[in-house]
Structures are given as structure tokens and as C-alpha cells.
Design an enzyme around this catalytic site. Structure first.
Site, PDB file in Angstrom:
ATOM      1  N   HIS A 124      -5.112  -2.811  -2.458  1.00 40.05           N
ATOM      2  CA  HIS A 124      -4.568  -2.243  -3.830  1.00 40.05           C
ATOM      3  C   HIS A 124      -4.115  -2.942  -5.502  1.00 40.05           C
ATOM      4  O   HIS A 124      -4.044  -1.703  -6.181  1.00 40.05           O
ATOM      5  CB  HIS A 124      -3.066  -1.662  -3.780  1.00 40.05           C
ATOM      6  CG  HIS A 124      -3.716  -0.163  -2.147  1.00 40.05           C
ATOM      7  ND1 HIS A 124      -4.042   0.763  -2.374  1.00 40.05           N
ATOM      8  CD2 HIS A 124      -3.722  -1.120  -1.110  1.00 40.05           C
ATOM      9  CE1 HIS A 124      -3.989   1.340  -1.446  1.00 40.05           C
ATOM     10  NE2 HIS A 124      -4.064   0.578  -0.989  1.00 40.05           N
ATOM     11  N   LYS A 143     -11.382   0.771  -2.852  1.00 40.21           N
ATOM     12  CA  LYS A 143     -10.300   1.776  -3.655  1.00 40.21           C
ATOM     13  C   LYS A 143     -10.504   1.840  -4.961  1.00 40.21           C
ATOM     14  O   LYS A 143     -11.600   2.673  -4.937  1.00 40.21           O
ATOM     15  CB  LYS A 143      -9.347   0.878  -2.870  1.00 40.21           C
ATOM     16  CG  LYS A 143      -8.619   1.282  -1.895  1.00 40.21           C
ATOM     17  CD  LYS A 143      -7.809   0.651  -0.836  1.00 40.21           C
ATOM     18  CE  LYS A 143      -7.270   1.144   0.744  1.00 40.21           C
ATOM     19  NZ  LYS A 143      -6.983   0.655   1.365  1.00 40.21           N
ATOM     20  N   SER A 155       0.717  -0.990   0.415  1.00 35.14           N
ATOM     21  CA  SER A 155       0.111  -0.289   0.155  1.00 35.14           C
ATOM     22  C   SER A 155       0.853   1.420   0.014  1.00 35.14           C
ATOM     23  O   SER A 155       0.220   1.685  -0.264  1.00 35.14           O
ATOM     24  CB  SER A 155      -1.126   0.054   1.221  1.00 35.14           C
ATOM     25  OG  SER A 155      -0.608  -0.373   2.960  1.00 35.14           O
TER      26      SER A 155
HETATM   27  C1  LIG Z   1      -7.357   0.169   3.271  1.00 35.23           C
HETATM   28  C2  LIG Z   1      -6.663  -1.266   3.351  1.00 35.23           C
HETATM   29  C3  LIG Z   1      -6.908  -2.132   4.411  1.00 35.23           C
HETATM   30  C4  LIG Z   1      -7.751  -1.356   4.815  1.00 35.23           C
HETATM   31  O1  LIG Z   1      -9.499  -1.946   4.223  1.00 35.23           O
HETATM   32  P1  LIG Z   1     -10.814  -0.678   4.288  1.00 35.23           P
HETATM   33  O2  LIG Z   1     -11.254  -1.034   4.237  1.00 35.23           O
HETATM   34  O3  LIG Z   1      -9.820   0.522   4.191  1.00 35.23           O
HETATM   35  O4  LIG Z   1     -10.516  -0.915   6.214  1.00 35.23           O
HETATM   36  C5  LIG Z   1      -6.655  -3.279   4.279  1.00 35.23           C
HETATM   37  N1  LIG Z   1      -5.612  -3.576   3.870  1.00 35.23           N
HETATM   38  C6  LIG Z   1      -5.341  -2.707   3.231  1.00 35.23           C
HETATM   39  C7  LIG Z   1      -3.401  -3.288   2.349  1.00 35.23           C
HETATM   40  C8  LIG Z   1      -5.139  -1.467   2.290  1.00 35.23           C
HETATM   41  O5  LIG Z   1      -4.727  -0.928   2.059  1.00 35.23           O
END
Ligand SMILES: *Cc1c(COP(=O)(O)O)cnc(C)c1O
Length: 387
Positions: free
Chosen positions: A207, A238, A179
């Protein structure tokens, strides 16, 4: 005298003194190439809405239609009447998307990772994680009571040594696309290794989905791997532009999550209209290869330009293109200098990244145009190194 509230003030002051103080910025309007931040219009390279779907007309329309039909809130947890047809339809589409027998929705990705790791690993087991794994995977391992062992970033030999001495049932968990770095995990080597050791493999595709691999089906698909038996976690907040998350995998494993994942059981189901919007976004993400192509071109343009300027690029081919700065104060100063030039790139500091590796986390999305990339490069040329 014990003064719990008073004890917080020096801790806050210490964060401020070290340039570790964080505050949310106030944004108006939908995510796009330009956003209004604290009342000022800025060209933004900050969102994870990579495909630009958060405000897409079809996604909005699906949301509104479902809200009018099903209401705003789910009304209950999935197991207590909150599981709607919109959830069911989305789960089926997500399972098909990632090529797994079944998918289970969670209300956030953070909760999905807590739920899946703590349901599958317990006292006496070993959880093995990449040093750069997302905080939610680390917290899931802590919650599980299993022994957590962290291998050096993307170092498969190190993972292999740790697996050789792992107690109980091992669970290997890794981000598919990291990330804060944007690089891909070497899943083509990790997957066979996990199989050889009869370990669970959990891949966090937060991602990667929508962005990487054919049809945006993620990093496992990017490597062309047969992901039979793998657990895939994905988020909807995302590239799918909405909110929520899921875990997909073998039927029996998902059935176990329904029974045992506490962050699935003891929480309200995500709003059905959000599920309907995510379904619409998934349709677009799958069919609209042009968005991914546009992203790849933006990334290539940025990398060419940054290389010419001698900027410290990281080995990433994804829309996450961080510039490593090192020092926290410098990362903050650089971000401020860009903001003064009308460009918003948030600095990322520890604990989100390792000590001494503060950076600017530049992200691209399908709203950006080549001219936006050029503006960013010109501003970086003027602001760098900002010592
Ligand atoms: C954003 C993210 C999460 C968490 O997801 P949310 O739905 O925002 O709680 C988990 N793992 C990774 C690698 C992330 O970037």
C-alpha cells in the site's frame, strides 16, 4: 456417520448470525470514482487503485500491444520458458524504483510473501511480525516451520525484547503502510534494530508503492533510509493498477529465492502483457507527482471535514482512511446506510481486523474530486452513528 458437507451448513449459519458472512459484490466497468455495483451506479471509496492507473489509456495500450505480440498467457513457469523480455524489463525497472540491486516477479503478492518468508526462515529460526501484518506474511511464517512471534502494533520496544530471545536467524516482517489502518510502520527505528540483531528485514510495500515517499518509492524512501540489505516486497495490483508482485533485495538473496521460493518455482509466470502494463503504470507513477498531490489534498479535505463532524479518524496520512466502528453489525449497517445514499464503502470485519475493531475502510483515489469527498462527508453525517 461422518458428513463433511453437512458439517459446513451450521458453520455458514454461524457466520451469518454474527454478521461475519461475506460475499463478493458484482461490479461492472473499470475502477473509477463511480462504479456500477450489482447493477447500480455508486460513488465508490473502495479500491486500492490509488493513482487511478487501472484504466489509464497508456496502461491499456501497453497491455494490448504486448498481448498482440506475446499472447495472453506466459505459457510456463519462469524457470521453464515462461520468463519473457517483458518480465525482465519490469524486474529491472522495479529494482531501480525501490533502489535494490535486483527484483524478482511473483504472480501475486500473497505468493510473494509465502515464498520469501518460507525460503529465508526455517525450523529453528524466528519470524517476528507486527500484530497487524497482512495475512500472507503470517501464512508465510506458518509455512516456514519457524517460530512465529508477534509484537504489539508498531511497538519497537516489544520487538526488541522478542529479538533479544529469538532463536536461529531472525526475520522481521512488517507492512510498510498497514492495509486496514493506513498508518506507517516506524521503519526508522525498526531497520537499525534489525541490523543490530543481524536479522532479515522484510518490508511489505503493497500500500506504499506509488503513494508514499519521493516518486512514490515507498515507506523506506519516505523515511530516507539506506535500505541496503533489506528485502522489499511490492504488489502491482494496487497503486500500479495491474496485477502481480515482486520481491527486491540483495543479489544473493534474490538468487536464493529463484532456487528456493516454491511459490516462484511451481507456478505459471504472470502474463507478459500484464508485466508490460505494469511497466507503463510504473513510468506514470514515478513521473506524475500531481496524482499524489491530488490524493494528499483529498485526504486532507476528508480529515478536516471528518474531524469537524467528530468522526473517529485513525492516525493515517495515506489514502486509507478507516473509520473505526467496533461492532460488526454496526459496521455492516453503516455501510448499508451509505449504500442507500448512493455511496459504496465496504465494511471490514474480523478476521481482517482484530476482534471489536470492525470499521469502514474508506480509500481515496486520483479519480475522486473534492465534491466527492464532500458528498461522502454529508452521507456520513446523516448515517453516523447508526446504532
Ligand atoms: C494486497 C496485499 C498483499 C497481497 O497482494 P496480492 O497481489 O493482492 O496477492 C500482500 N500484502 C499486503 C499488505 C496487501 O495489502
Amino acid at each position: 456417520m461422518n458428513d463433511p458437507l453437512g458439517a459446513l451448513a451450521p458453520r455458514l449459519a454461524a457466520l451469518r448470525a454474527r454478521d461475519r458472512y461475506r460475499r463478493p459484490r458484482l461490479r461492472d466497468g473499470a475502477p473509477g470514482a463511480e462504479v456500477v455495483v450489482d447493477g447500480r451506479r455508486l460513488l465508490a471509496f473502495a479500491s486500492n487503485d490509488y493513482l487511478g492507473l487501472a484504466a489509464h489509456p497508456e496502461v491499456r495500450a501497453a497491455f494490448v500491444r504486448a498481448a498482440e505480440e506475446a499472447g495472453v498467457g506466459a505459457g510456463a513457469a519462469h524457470l521453464l520458458g515462461g520468463h519473457s523480455r517483458h518480465h525482465q524489463r519490469l524486474e529491472a525497472a522495479l529494482a531501480d524504483f525501490v533502489g535494490q540491486p535486483r527484483a524478482l516477479l511473483f504472480s501475486t503478492g500473497y505468493m510473494a510473501n509465502l515464498g520469501v518468508v518460507s525460503a529465508l526462515a526455517g525450523r529453528g529460526d524466528t519470524v517476528l511480525e507486527d500484530r497487524l501484518d497482512h495475512a500472507s506474511l503470517i501464512d508465510g511464517a506458518r509455512l516456514s516451520g519457524a517460530r512465529l512471534r508477534r509484537y504489539r502494533h508498531a511497538d519497537v520496544e516489544h520487538l526488541e525484547r522478542l529479538l533479544a530471545t529469538a532463536a536461529g536467524t531472525p526475520l522481521v516482517a512488517t507492512d510498510g503502510v498497514f492495509s486496514m489502518d493506513g498508518d506507517l510502520a516506524p521503519l526508522d527505528r525498526i531497520l537499525p534494530l534489525a541490523r543490530r540483531h543481524s536479522a532479515w528485514l522484510l518490508v511489505d510495500e503493497a500500500h506504499a508503492l506509488g503513494v508514499v515517499g519521493p516518486e512514490g518509492r515507498g515507506s523506506l524512501a519516505h523515511f530516507g533510509l539506506d535500505a541496503d540489505g533489506v528485502l522489499v516486497m511490492g504488489t502491482l495490483g494496487k497503486a500500479l493498477g495491474t496485477f502481480g508482485a515482486f520481491v527486491a533485495g540483495p543479489e544473493t538473496a534474490v538468487e536464493w529465492l529463484v532456487q528456493a521460493a516454491r511459490s516462484y518455482i511451481f507456478t505459471t509466470a504472470l502474463p507478459p502483457a500484464v508485466a508490460a502494463a505494469a511497466h507503463a503504470a510504473l513510468d506514470i507513477a514515478r513521473r506524475d507527482e500531481e496524482r499524489r498531490e491530488r490524493l494528499r489534498e483529498l485526504v486532507a479535505r476528508f480529515r478536516r471535514g471528518a474531524a469537524q463532524l467528530g468522526l473517529p479518524l485513525m492516525p493515517s496520512e495515506t489514502p486509507i482512511q478507516p473509520l473505526l466502528v467496533g461492532d460488526d453489525a454496526r459496521a455492516v449497517a453503516l455501510s448499508r446506510a451509505l449504500e442507500a445514499a448512493g455511496i459504496w464503502v465496504p465494511p471490514v470485519r474480523p478476521p481482517a481486523v482484530p476482534e471489536g475493531q470492525a470499521r469502514l475502510r474508506i480509500t481515496f483515489n486520483a479519480h475522486h474530486r473534492p465534491a466527492h469527498v464532500d458528498r461522502l462527508l454529508a452521507a456520513l453525517e446523516a448515517a453516523w452513528p447508526c446504532a
